[in-house]
Design an enzyme around this catalytic site. Structure first.
Site, mmCIF file in Angstrom:
data_model
loop_
_atom_site.group_PDB
_atom_site.id
_atom_site.type_symbol
_atom_site.label_atom_id
_atom_site.label_comp_id
_atom_site.label_asym_id
_atom_site.label_seq_id
_atom_site.Cartn_x
_atom_site.Cartn_y
_atom_site.Cartn_z
ATOM 1 N N CYS A 1 -62.320 79.009 34.590
ATOM 2 C CA CYS A 1 -63.591 78.919 35.597
ATOM 3 C C CYS A 1 -63.581 76.981 35.751
ATOM 4 C CB CYS A 1 -64.814 79.171 35.274
ATOM 5 S SG CYS A 1 -65.823 79.482 36.368
ATOM 6 N N CYS B 1 -61.047 64.712 40.772
ATOM 7 C CA CYS B 1 -60.719 64.826 39.242
ATOM 8 C C CYS B 1 -59.169 65.012 38.915
ATOM 9 C CB CYS B 1 -61.820 65.722 38.683
ATOM 10 S SG CYS B 1 -63.620 65.650 39.041
ATOM 11 N N CYS C 1 -68.511 83.271 38.339
ATOM 12 C CA CYS C 1 -68.224 81.748 38.497
ATOM 13 C C CYS C 1 -67.802 81.716 40.111
ATOM 14 C CB CYS C 1 -66.984 81.198 37.960
ATOM 15 S SG CYS C 1 -66.566 79.677 38.232
ATOM 16 N N CYS D 1 -61.943 70.402 47.791
ATOM 17 C CA CYS D 1 -62.937 69.594 47.008
ATOM 18 C C CYS D 1 -62.910 68.171 47.724
ATOM 19 C CB CYS D 1 -62.835 69.489 45.546
ATOM 20 S SG CYS D 1 -64.332 68.765 44.818
ATOM 21 N N GLU E 1 -61.764 81.264 45.437
ATOM 22 C CA GLU E 1 -61.737 81.941 44.378
ATOM 23 C C GLU E 1 -63.047 82.197 43.720
ATOM 24 O OE1 GLU E 1 -58.605 81.020 41.658
ATOM 25 O OE2 GLU E 1 -56.934 81.251 43.205
ATOM 26 N N CYS F 1 -58.174 68.596 37.570
ATOM 27 C CA CYS F 1 -58.507 69.920 38.290
ATOM 28 C C CYS F 1 -57.601 70.164 39.343
ATOM 29 C CB CYS F 1 -59.796 69.469 38.823
ATOM 30 S SG CYS F 1 -60.653 71.313 39.657
#
Length: 347
Positions: free
Chosen positions: A339, A118, A107, A114, A94, A121
């Site tokens: 974002c 975290c 962004c 990833c 995205e 997130c």
């Protein structure tokens, strides 16, 4: 068995020139094709109208252009645009266009998924499938620039690497993408208008400084207390704040560029005086500014937006110590486009 064709955009201009010479053509043809690929953003060899049909056929035989495709685009009531970007292998990332009265910011994502963990997130819930290629990052920017011109009547003014992925875990490709974005042969954007946001990988921050980059650096900090930060971002247990501090001091010594700290305040996690005092202390090590970010909850779990009183307590303490602080409100709430909390719902 059919041989997989190489993406032509992985070649430098010099390599393109050499390719044409090796195939009995003039070197300048490489310059022409390079311009089509980057500054003109050609999606196919057929777009290259000043290149002969025979040359286009030859290119088609040897190469592909692995261009992104904006699968779906959502527009928020506040003008934010979210793109679901499909890559050549079917994976989806995205990117987001964030408008204000004075500028439009892209962004962009740097990885599919990833590799970090975290807890707050959405992207971290996805395994990292692969790094994005420089051209795939560049294409996101081109697409958002077109949307900026279409919907806001002016070109893209800023770029932040705060979408999916940890940019410093895709170091070479991110720097190559920025090189093209800032090149006169690409978008010609000033590196001062680009910010790379990292979760804080000390050795890579030092490498950025050694490589004399000209863009800005942001760090997702979220706590200046190790125990709390490792609860929020478990991987950071391997990168204690003392190491992060040392890398940021190194960055500033070499670049003289201020740091931006991204900082979300969560209810019952870091909305206390000890956390405020620790942040104020940490901010005094290196010239910086703090962006307090309104959190967009991804579920009903432990990470929930703190009260306005807690955020104001941070603002008052930071300002009293002479530290620049801004509050960044979540944008595009009606399309879930905060974002840095992007989710790969379609992959």
């Amino acid at each position: 068995m059919e041989i997989e064709k190489k993406d032509i955009r992985s070649l430098s201009k010099e390599q393109l020139r050499d390719f044409f010479v090796a195939n009995g053509d003039k070197a300048f043809r490489g310059n022409q094709v390079y311009e089509w690929l980057w500054s003109k953003g050609a999606h196919s060899f057929e777009d290259m109208t000043n290149v002969s049909k025979g040359t286009r056929t030859m290119l088609e035989t040897h190469f592909v252009i692995n261009h992104i495709k904006v699968d779906t685009m959502q527009r928020s009531e506040d003008g934010t645009v979210k793109n679901a970007v499909r890559l050549h292998d079917g994976l989806v990332v995205e990117s987001v266009l964030i408008p204000t009265n004075t500028r439009t910011t892209a962004c962009v994502s740097s990885q599919v998924g990833c590799s970090l963990d975290c807890n707050f997130c959405a992207t971290a819930r996805l395994k990292r499938m692969r790094n994005l290629e420089p051209a795939e990052i560049y294409d996101q920017v081109i697409a958002i620039d077109k949307e900026s011109r279409l919907y806001h009547n002016h070109p893209l003014s800023n770029i932040v690497f705060m979408g999916m992925g940890e940019p410093l875990m895709n170091y070479n490709n991110v720097l190559k993408a920025i090189e093209m974005i800032t090149s006169p042969e690409g978008l010609g954007m000033s590196p001062k208008r680009i910010m790379v946001s990292t979760s804080g990988v000390p050795k890579m921050i030092k490498k950025l400084a050694d490589d004399d980059v000209k863009f800005k650096l942001a760090v997702s900090l979220h706590s200046a207390i190790d125990e709390i930060r490792s609860r929020i971002m478990p991987f950071s247990a391997n990168f204690p704040l003392a190491d992060l501090r040392e890398s940021l001091e190194y960055w500033y010594r070499k670049t003289k560029s201020k740091i931006s700290y991204e900082y979300v305040v969560w209810k019952d996690i870091n909305d206390n005086k000890a956390s405020i005092d620790a942040l104020v202390k940490f901010c005094k090590y290196v010239p910086c500014k703090v962006n307090l970010i309104e959190y967009n909850p991804i579920d009903d779990g432990e990470f929930q937006q703190a009260s306005e009183e807690s955020i104001n307590a941070y603002i008052n303490a930071l300002e009293a110590s002479g530290i620049v602080v801004k509050v960044r409100r979540s944008r595009g709430k009606d399309i879930d486009a905060a974002c840095g909390q992007l989710a790969n719902k379609e992959a």
